[in-house]
Design a protein around this motif. Structure first.
Motif, PDB file in Angstrom:
ATOM      1  N   LEU A  11       0.844  -1.179   0.000  1.00 29.26           N
ATOM      2  CA  LEU A  11       0.000   0.000   0.000  1.00 29.26           C
ATOM      3  C   LEU A  11       0.883   1.232   0.000  1.00 29.26           C
ATOM      4  CD1 LEU A  11      -3.034   0.842   0.492  1.00 29.26           C
ATOM      5  CD2 LEU A  11      -2.503   0.728   2.910  1.00 29.26           C
ATOM      6  N   THR A  12       0.526   2.217  -0.816  1.00 28.22           N
ATOM      7  CA  THR A  12       1.253   3.476  -0.861  1.00 28.22           C
ATOM      8  C   THR A  12       0.250   4.606  -0.683  1.00 28.22           C
ATOM      9  OG1 THR A  12       2.856   2.542  -2.406  1.00 28.22           O
ATOM     10  CG2 THR A  12       2.733   4.932  -2.290  1.00 28.22           C
ATOM     11  N   PHE A  13       0.596   5.577   0.156  1.00 27.06           N
ATOM     12  CA  PHE A  13      -0.248   6.747   0.363  1.00 27.06           C
ATOM     13  C   PHE A  13       0.511   8.008  -0.019  1.00 27.06           C
ATOM     14  CE2 PHE A  13      -2.149   4.052   3.773  1.00 27.06           C
ATOM     15  CZ  PHE A  13      -3.431   4.018   3.263  1.00 27.06           C
ATOM     16  N   LEU A  22      -7.027  14.977   2.399  1.00 29.05           N
ATOM     17  CA  LEU A  22      -6.733  14.745   0.992  1.00 29.05           C
ATOM     18  C   LEU A  22      -5.600  13.729   0.880  1.00 29.05           C
ATOM     19  CD1 LEU A  22      -7.400  15.388  -1.913  1.00 29.05           C
ATOM     20  CD2 LEU A  22      -5.862  17.344  -1.768  1.00 29.05           C
ATOM     21  N   VAL A  23      -5.999  12.457   0.755  1.00 30.18           N
ATOM     22  CA  VAL A  23      -5.050  11.335   0.679  1.00 30.18           C
ATOM     23  C   VAL A  23      -5.430  10.495  -0.534  1.00 30.18           C
ATOM     24  CG1 VAL A  23      -4.201   9.258   1.840  1.00 30.18           C
ATOM     25  CG2 VAL A  23      -4.790  11.277   3.191  1.00 30.18           C
ATOM     26  N   PHE A  24      -4.435  10.051  -1.281  1.00 30.26           N
ATOM     27  CA  PHE A  24      -4.644   9.131  -2.397  1.00 30.26           C
ATOM     28  C   PHE A  24      -3.867   7.865  -2.079  1.00 30.26           C
ATOM     29  CE2 PHE A  24      -3.529   7.193  -6.443  1.00 30.26           C
ATOM     30  CZ  PHE A  24      -4.740   7.216  -7.114  1.00 30.26           C
ATOM     31  N   GLY A  25      -4.530   6.727  -2.162  1.00 27.56           N
ATOM     32  CA  GLY A  25      -3.869   5.461  -1.867  1.00 27.56           C
ATOM     33  C   GLY A  25      -3.857   4.537  -3.064  1.00 27.56           C
ATOM     34  N   THR A  40      -7.304   1.756  -6.161  1.00 24.57           N
ATOM     35  CA  THR A  40      -6.991   3.090  -5.649  1.00 24.57           C
ATOM     36  C   THR A  40      -8.008   3.433  -4.568  1.00 24.57           C
ATOM     37  OG1 THR A  40      -8.289   4.230  -7.340  1.00 24.57           O
ATOM     38  CG2 THR A  40      -5.939   3.918  -7.786  1.00 24.57           C
ATOM     39  N   ILE A  41      -7.551   4.249  -3.609  1.00 23.38           N
ATOM     40  CA  ILE A  41      -8.396   4.716  -2.509  1.00 23.38           C
ATOM     41  C   ILE A  41      -8.493   6.225  -2.666  1.00 23.38           C
ATOM     42  CG2 ILE A  41      -8.655   4.838  -0.007  1.00 23.38           C
ATOM     43  CD1 ILE A  41      -6.684   2.364   0.051  1.00 23.38           C
ATOM     44  N   ASN A 113      -2.924  -7.472   6.776  1.00 17.24           N
ATOM     45  CA  ASN A 113      -2.181  -6.883   7.882  1.00 17.24           C
ATOM     46  C   ASN A 113      -0.875  -6.397   7.287  1.00 17.24           C
ATOM     47  OD1 ASN A 113      -4.041  -7.466   9.984  1.00 17.24           O
ATOM     48  ND2 ASN A 113      -3.441  -9.600   9.815  1.00 17.24           N
ATOM     49  N   ILE A 114      -0.583  -5.104   7.469  1.00 20.35           N
ATOM     50  CA  ILE A 114       0.561  -4.518   6.793  1.00 20.35           C
ATOM     51  C   ILE A 114       1.534  -3.872   7.775  1.00 20.35           C
ATOM     52  CG2 ILE A 114      -0.582  -4.199   4.589  1.00 20.35           C
ATOM     53  CD1 ILE A 114      -1.229  -1.367   5.376  1.00 20.35           C
ATOM     54  N   THR A 115       2.772  -3.754   7.315  1.00 24.07           N
ATOM     55  CA  THR A 115       3.865  -3.195   8.101  1.00 24.07           C
ATOM     56  C   THR A 115       4.487  -2.057   7.317  1.00 24.07           C
ATOM     57  OG1 THR A 115       4.316  -5.358   9.079  1.00 24.07           O
ATOM     58  CG2 THR A 115       6.096  -3.746   9.156  1.00 24.07           C
ATOM     59  N   ARG A 116       4.852  -1.027   8.036  1.00 25.72           N
ATOM     60  CA  ARG A 116       5.479   0.137   7.392  1.00 25.72           C
ATOM     61  C   ARG A 116       6.918  -0.208   7.012  1.00 25.72           C
ATOM     62  NH1 ARG A 116       5.083   6.053  10.007  1.00 25.72           N
ATOM     63  NH2 ARG A 116       5.210   7.136   8.045  1.00 25.72           N
TER      64      ARG A 116
END
Length: 119
Positions: A11-13, A22-25, A40-41, A113-116
């Protein structure tokens, strides 16, 4: 952000410096058999004191194309765009979170489940 249990899913934001909501994912999901899905989010809003981001979830599809090796550049024609529901990203702490694809009624379609990524 990435999902350690899969090869390449993540995932990229991109967040505006001027407008907090104002966020695009971009959410990219790869299956064990090599299949891929890209989402896309958009139209997002932060909730729960900034620990939950929710927005519309779109799936983009491309026409099937076989790219010759080496894969330096292989344009693929766009074929469809559809809103499939909502996305909810919940931070557990500064390095871990959960991303969920939700139906319009709030049921979970799939989740990770994600990790930075730490540099």
């Amino acid at each position: 952000w990435y999902e350690p249990s899969t090869n390449g899913s993540g995932l990229t934001f991109v967040q505006s410096a001027q407008v907090a909501d104002l966020v695009f994912g971009t959410w990219y999901v790869y299956s064990a058999d090599g299949g891929s899905r890209w989402y896309t989010i958009q139209n997002t809003a932060w909730r729960s004191q900034g620990s939950v981001l929710e927005g519309d979830l779109y799936e983009t599809r491309a026409a099937g194309t076989s790219c010759p090796a080496p894969l330096e550049s292989c344009p693929v024609p766009f074929s469809a765009l559809a809103i499939i529901g909502r996305a909810r990203f919940t931070l557990s702490d500064e390095h871990n979170g959960r991303i969920e694809a939700l139906t319009a009624l709030g049921s979970t379609l799939f989740a990770s489940n994600i990790t930075r990524i730490r540099f």
